[in-house]
Write a protein that holds these residues in place. Structure first.
Motif, PDB file in Angstrom:
ATOM      1  N   UNK A 117       0.128  -2.714   0.425  1.00 38.95           N
ATOM      2  CA  UNK A 117       0.830  -2.212   1.607  1.00 38.95           C
ATOM      3  C   UNK A 117      -0.196  -1.394   2.394  1.00 38.95           C
ATOM      4  N   UNK A 118      -1.105  -2.118   3.051  1.00 36.42           N
ATOM      5  CA  UNK A 118      -2.336  -1.532   3.595  1.00 36.42           C
ATOM      6  C   UNK A 118      -2.676  -2.203   4.919  1.00 36.42           C
ATOM      7  N   UNK A 119      -3.055  -1.385   5.918  1.00 40.94           N
ATOM      8  CA  UNK A 119      -3.473  -1.982   7.191  1.00 40.94           C
ATOM      9  C   UNK A 119      -4.142  -0.957   8.103  1.00 40.94           C
ATOM     10  N   UNK A 120      -4.624  -1.454   9.255  1.00 42.67           N
ATOM     11  CA  UNK A 120      -5.224  -0.610  10.292  1.00 42.67           C
ATOM     12  C   UNK A 120      -4.112   0.041  11.104  1.00 42.67           C
ATOM     13  N   UNK A 121      -4.315   1.287  11.484  1.00 47.59           N
ATOM     14  CA  UNK A 121      -3.379   1.993  12.354  1.00 47.59           C
ATOM     15  C   UNK A 121      -3.956   2.144  13.750  1.00 47.59           C
ATOM     16  N   UNK A 122      -5.231   2.535  13.824  1.00 48.23           N
ATOM     17  CA  UNK A 122      -5.857   2.834  15.110  1.00 48.23           C
ATOM     18  C   UNK A 122      -7.370   2.732  14.955  1.00 48.23           C
ATOM     19  N   UNK A 123      -8.061   2.431  16.074  1.00 48.86           N
ATOM     20  CA  UNK A 123      -9.522   2.473  16.027  1.00 48.86           C
ATOM     21  C   UNK A 123     -10.082   3.718  16.715  1.00 48.86           C
ATOM     22  N   UNK A 124      -9.221   4.473  17.414  1.00 50.66           N
ATOM     23  CA  UNK A 124      -9.672   5.702  18.064  1.00 50.66           C
ATOM     24  C   UNK A 124      -8.554   6.740  17.999  1.00 50.66           C
ATOM     25  N   UNK A 125      -8.541   7.562  16.936  1.00 53.19           N
ATOM     26  CA  UNK A 125      -9.526   7.634  15.848  1.00 53.19           C
ATOM     27  C   UNK A 125      -9.364   6.460  14.880  1.00 53.19           C
ATOM     28  N   UNK A 126     -10.393   6.176  14.068  1.00 56.01           N
ATOM     29  CA  UNK A 126     -10.291   5.069  13.119  1.00 56.01           C
ATOM     30  C   UNK A 126      -9.382   5.448  11.941  1.00 56.01           C
ATOM     31  N   UNK A 127      -8.190   4.848  11.926  1.00 54.59           N
ATOM     32  CA  UNK A 127      -7.190   5.196  10.921  1.00 54.59           C
ATOM     33  C   UNK A 127      -6.731   3.957  10.167  1.00 54.59           C
ATOM     34  N   UNK A 128      -6.496   4.124   8.874  1.00 57.68           N
ATOM     35  CA  UNK A 128      -5.863   3.082   8.058  1.00 57.68           C
ATOM     36  C   UNK A 128      -4.668   3.701   7.351  1.00 57.68           C
ATOM     37  N   UNK A 129      -3.708   2.836   6.992  1.00 54.20           N
ATOM     38  CA  UNK A 129      -2.517   3.329   6.298  1.00 54.20           C
ATOM     39  C   UNK A 129      -2.374   2.647   4.953  1.00 54.20           C
ATOM     40  N   UNK A 130      -1.865   3.393   3.997  1.00 58.72           N
ATOM     41  CA  UNK A 130      -1.544   2.865   2.677  1.00 58.72           C
ATOM     42  C   UNK A 130      -0.179   3.427   2.287  1.00 58.72           C
ATOM     43  N   UNK A 131       0.744   2.537   1.958  1.00 60.63           N
ATOM     44  CA  UNK A 131       2.055   2.973   1.485  1.00 60.63           C
ATOM     45  C   UNK A 131       2.060   2.897  -0.031  1.00 60.63           C
ATOM     46  N   UNK A 132       2.334   4.019  -0.658  1.00 61.05           N
ATOM     47  CA  UNK A 132       2.292   4.123  -2.120  1.00 61.05           C
ATOM     48  C   UNK A 132       3.693   4.408  -2.632  1.00 61.05           C
ATOM     49  N   UNK A 133       4.227   3.454  -3.390  1.00 64.44           N
ATOM     50  CA  UNK A 133       5.586   3.599  -3.901  1.00 64.44           C
ATOM     51  C   UNK A 133       5.640   4.660  -5.001  1.00 64.44           C
ATOM     52  N   UNK A 134       6.722   5.399  -5.039  1.00 64.64           N
ATOM     53  CA  UNK A 134       6.923   6.377  -6.107  1.00 64.64           C
ATOM     54  C   UNK A 134       7.685   5.742  -7.266  1.00 64.64           C
ATOM     55  N   UNK A 135       7.631   6.380  -8.415  1.00 61.97           N
ATOM     56  CA  UNK A 135       8.375   5.939  -9.589  1.00 61.97           C
ATOM     57  C   UNK A 135       9.402   7.006  -9.935  1.00 61.97           C
ATOM     58  N   UNK A 153      11.000   8.833  -7.997  1.00 65.08           N
ATOM     59  CA  UNK A 153      10.755  10.001  -7.158  1.00 65.08           C
ATOM     60  C   UNK A 153       9.474  10.743  -7.453  1.00 65.08           C
ATOM     61  N   UNK A 154       8.733  10.289  -8.464  1.00 69.71           N
ATOM     62  CA  UNK A 154       7.516  10.995  -8.880  1.00 69.71           C
ATOM     63  C   UNK A 154       6.285  10.426  -8.175  1.00 69.71           C
ATOM     64  N   UNK A 155       5.397  11.304  -7.739  1.00 77.25           N
ATOM     65  CA  UNK A 155       4.157  10.897  -7.087  1.00 77.25           C
ATOM     66  C   UNK A 155       3.289  10.064  -8.014  1.00 77.25           C
ATOM     67  N   UNK A 156       2.666   9.015  -7.468  1.00 73.42           N
ATOM     68  CA  UNK A 156       1.631   8.301  -8.203  1.00 73.42           C
ATOM     69  C   UNK A 156       0.344   9.148  -8.186  1.00 73.42           C
ATOM     70  N   UNK A 157      -0.543   8.894  -9.141  1.00 69.64           N
ATOM     71  CA  UNK A 157      -1.785   9.670  -9.229  1.00 69.64           C
ATOM     72  C   UNK A 157      -2.574   9.608  -7.926  1.00 69.64           C
ATOM     73  N   UNK A 158      -2.611   8.424  -7.289  1.00 69.86           N
ATOM     74  CA  UNK A 158      -3.372   8.274  -6.047  1.00 69.86           C
ATOM     75  C   UNK A 158      -2.843   9.216  -4.972  1.00 69.86           C
ATOM     76  N   UNK A 159      -1.532   9.223  -4.783  1.00 72.12           N
ATOM     77  CA  UNK A 159      -0.941  10.112  -3.775  1.00 72.12           C
ATOM     78  C   UNK A 159      -1.203  11.572  -4.113  1.00 72.12           C
ATOM     79  N   UNK A 160      -1.001  11.916  -5.372  1.00 68.13           N
ATOM     80  CA  UNK A 160      -1.193  13.311  -5.792  1.00 68.13           C
ATOM     81  C   UNK A 160      -2.627  13.765  -5.521  1.00 68.13           C
ATOM     82  N   UNK A 161      -3.579  12.912  -5.847  1.00 67.29           N
ATOM     83  CA  UNK A 161      -4.981  13.280  -5.650  1.00 67.29           C
ATOM     84  C   UNK A 161      -5.337  13.397  -4.173  1.00 67.29           C
ATOM     85  N   UNK A 162      -4.826  12.471  -3.358  1.00 66.69           N
ATOM     86  CA  UNK A 162      -5.115  12.536  -1.916  1.00 66.69           C
ATOM     87  C   UNK A 162      -4.510  13.788  -1.305  1.00 66.69           C
TER      88      UNK A 162
END
Length: 204
Positions: free
Chosen positions: A45-63, A65-74
């Motif tokens: 669940x990943x894509x480009x959002x904008x090039x100015x500023x250069x942004x990408x998006x990642x949607x990370x599903x919870x388990x 209601x609990x944060x995944x390690x990736x989300x928690x670390x970010x």
């Protein structure tokens, strides 16, 4: 044509329809770190959002209601390294989707090696042909009808691009897709390679 009302279906059925029709999807292999452990995980669940500023998006599903390690670390470190999955690394990328305890790095189940970043503290994967050094731009909590947080929409600003020499055309500044050989996600356990390419001129 079949019609399905989304709120009459289960979450699993909605996923089948979304993941099976929104194809092909690029795959982000995301490296983050806690104070002690390097975490690696793939997300389609990943894509480009904008090039100015250069942004990408990642949607990370919870388990539950609990944060995944990736989300928690970010959210804690405000940064991540994002890699584009290609044919050479797809099997190791898939291996990092294994469920591991929080204290164990996915480096232990893959053949990946890490390499230091230039602008952020989180390292990258040496074997990847493309990697973005990113910083957190915005995080949005996604809730279901009951108010339970079910996913985290993470928007990352790319502050640095690492591109392998063989995939970058220095004369035009474009990426050579045939050299990158990106892999995309379909539905279920299905993946796809880059197919036939063709050009269409946009109207004025």
């Amino acid at each position: 044509m079949h019609f399905f009302k989304a709120d009459n279906m289960s979450s699993k059925d909605n996923k089948k329809k979304l993941a099976g029709t929104t194809i092909p999807r690029p795959i982000a292999l995301v490296m983050t770190q806690s104070d002690e452990v390097i975490n690696i995980a793939p997300f389609s669940y990943f894509n480009i959002v904008s090039n100015n500023p250069p942004l990408v998006s990642i949607a990370i599903q919870r388990s539950n209601g609990q944060l995944k390690d990736t989300s928690r670390n970010i959210l804690a470190k405000k940064e991540a390294t994002v890699h584009v999955v290609d044919e050479r690394i797809v099997k190791d990328a898939n291996a990092t989707s294994a469920t591991l305890p929080a204290y164990e790095s996915e480096l232990s189940v893959s053949n990946f090696n890490f390499i230091n970043s230039e602008l952020i503290g989180t390292p990258g994967i040496k074997e990847a042909l493309v990697r973005y050094e990113t910083q957190l731009y915005k995080a949005v909590e996604i809730t279901d009808a009951s108010g339970l947080i079910v996913a985290d929409l993470i928007i990352l600003e790319v502050v640095g691009f690492h591109l392998a020499e063989e995939i970058y055309d220095v004369d035009t500044g474009y990426i050579i897709a045939d050299k990158l050989k990106p892999v995309s996600r379909l539905a279920g356990a299905d993946y796809a390679k880059l197919g036939t390419q063709f050009d269409l001129v946009r109207p004025d």
